[in-house]
Design a protein around this motif. Structure first.
Motif, PDB file in Angstrom:
ATOM      1  N   GLY A  93       0.658  -1.181   0.082  1.00 17.77           N
ATOM      2  CA  GLY A  93       0.124  -0.145  -0.088  1.00 17.77           C
ATOM      3  C   GLY A  93       0.659   1.215   0.130  1.00 17.77           C
ATOM      4  N   TYR A  94       2.112   1.083  -0.119  1.00 24.18           N
ATOM      5  CA  TYR A  94       2.747   2.301  -0.136  1.00 24.18           C
ATOM      6  C   TYR A  94       3.038   2.933  -1.371  1.00 24.18           C
ATOM      7  N   GLN A  95       2.322   3.494  -2.071  1.00 32.14           N
ATOM      8  CA  GLN A  95       2.095   3.882  -3.577  1.00 32.14           C
ATOM      9  C   GLN A  95       3.286   4.877  -3.707  1.00 32.14           C
ATOM     10  N   GLY A  96       3.833   5.924  -2.947  1.00 31.63           N
ATOM     11  CA  GLY A  96       4.517   6.894  -3.224  1.00 31.63           C
ATOM     12  C   GLY A  96       6.050   6.389  -3.378  1.00 31.63           C
ATOM     13  N   VAL A  97       6.412   5.383  -3.162  1.00 33.11           N
ATOM     14  CA  VAL A  97       7.759   4.740  -3.113  1.00 33.11           C
ATOM     15  C   VAL A  97       8.197   4.401  -4.399  1.00 33.11           C
ATOM     16  N   GLY A  98       9.587   4.851  -4.732  1.00 28.38           N
ATOM     17  CA  GLY A  98      10.224   4.761  -6.172  1.00 28.38           C
ATOM     18  C   GLY A  98      11.717   4.491  -6.001  1.00 28.38           C
TER      19      GLY A  98
ATOM     20  N   LEU B  68      10.386   9.276  -2.078  1.00 25.29           N
ATOM     21  CA  LEU B  68       8.951   9.040  -1.454  1.00 25.29           C
ATOM     22  C   LEU B  68       8.349  10.175  -1.773  1.00 25.29           C
ATOM     23  N   SER B  69       6.846  10.026  -2.116  1.00 25.36           N
ATOM     24  CA  SER B  69       6.276  11.270  -2.281  1.00 25.36           C
ATOM     25  C   SER B  69       5.117  11.358  -1.018  1.00 25.36           C
ATOM     26  N   ALA B  70       5.215  12.687  -0.389  1.00 23.61           N
ATOM     27  CA  ALA B  70       4.201  12.645   0.481  1.00 23.61           C
ATOM     28  C   ALA B  70       3.801  14.025   0.808  1.00 23.61           C
ATOM     29  N   GLU B  71       2.612  14.453   1.325  1.00 22.05           N
ATOM     30  CA  GLU B  71       2.049  15.854   1.442  1.00 22.05           C
ATOM     31  C   GLU B  71       3.480  16.987   2.000  1.00 22.05           C
ATOM     32  N   ASN B  72       3.871  16.260   3.077  1.00 27.32           N
ATOM     33  CA  ASN B  72       4.980  17.318   3.441  1.00 27.32           C
ATOM     34  C   ASN B  72       6.060  16.308   4.235  1.00 27.32           C
TER      35      ASN B  72
END
Lengths: 92, 92
Positions: free
Chosen positions: A33-38, B50-54
């Motif tokens: 579920g950790y979609q934002g990882v690359g 990693l993408s996140a809001e902040n």
């Protein structure tokens, strides 16, 4: 009179080399579920202490150790940090 | 609006845990003639984006990822560094 250094060595795959372990971790994280990882890349982090006459000699020795023993120069890059632990004048 | 962070993760064995790989490398280096080497400890060095809001949300997420997936909390410690790559305002 020798000095002791704490060294931190980072061994990473060259950018052009595929990283199956990194790819596996990335897809595992996405399934969790950790979609934002690359761009997951996995390497080695090695700590060791090294005694040498001075910092320059320590750098030379560590270069040899990394080049011949800790990293595979064909597929890996390495970098390291050296921090003096004991100064030469600290002989009791 | 999300932000992207470059993260560097260091997973190391807890000091109380024996490190057979480190011990093997240390004795190998001594046999190769590098007498001044000691305290060899081998861990994992992981890079990922990693993408996140902040930044705060990114730290929370990375803590979860490390705790549940990248490190074994029973025998390993982890620490990480986060560096923003893209700022939220950079939407074309």
């Amino acid at each position: 009179m020798s000095q002791t250094f704490q060294s931190r060595i980072y061994v990473t795959l060259r950018p052009s080399v595929l990283d199956p372990a990194g790819t596996a971790v990335e897809s595992g994280l996405k399934q969790l579920g950790y979609q934002g990882v690359g761009g997951v890349r996995i390497g080695k982090y090695i700590e060791l202490t090294l005694s040498a006459e001075n910092e320059e000699r320590a750098r030379e020795q560590l270069d040899l150790i990394c080049d011949r023993f800790l990293a595979n120069p064909v597929i890996e890059n390495y970098r390291f940090e050296l921090t003096p632990i004991s100064s030469p004048a600290s002989v009791e």
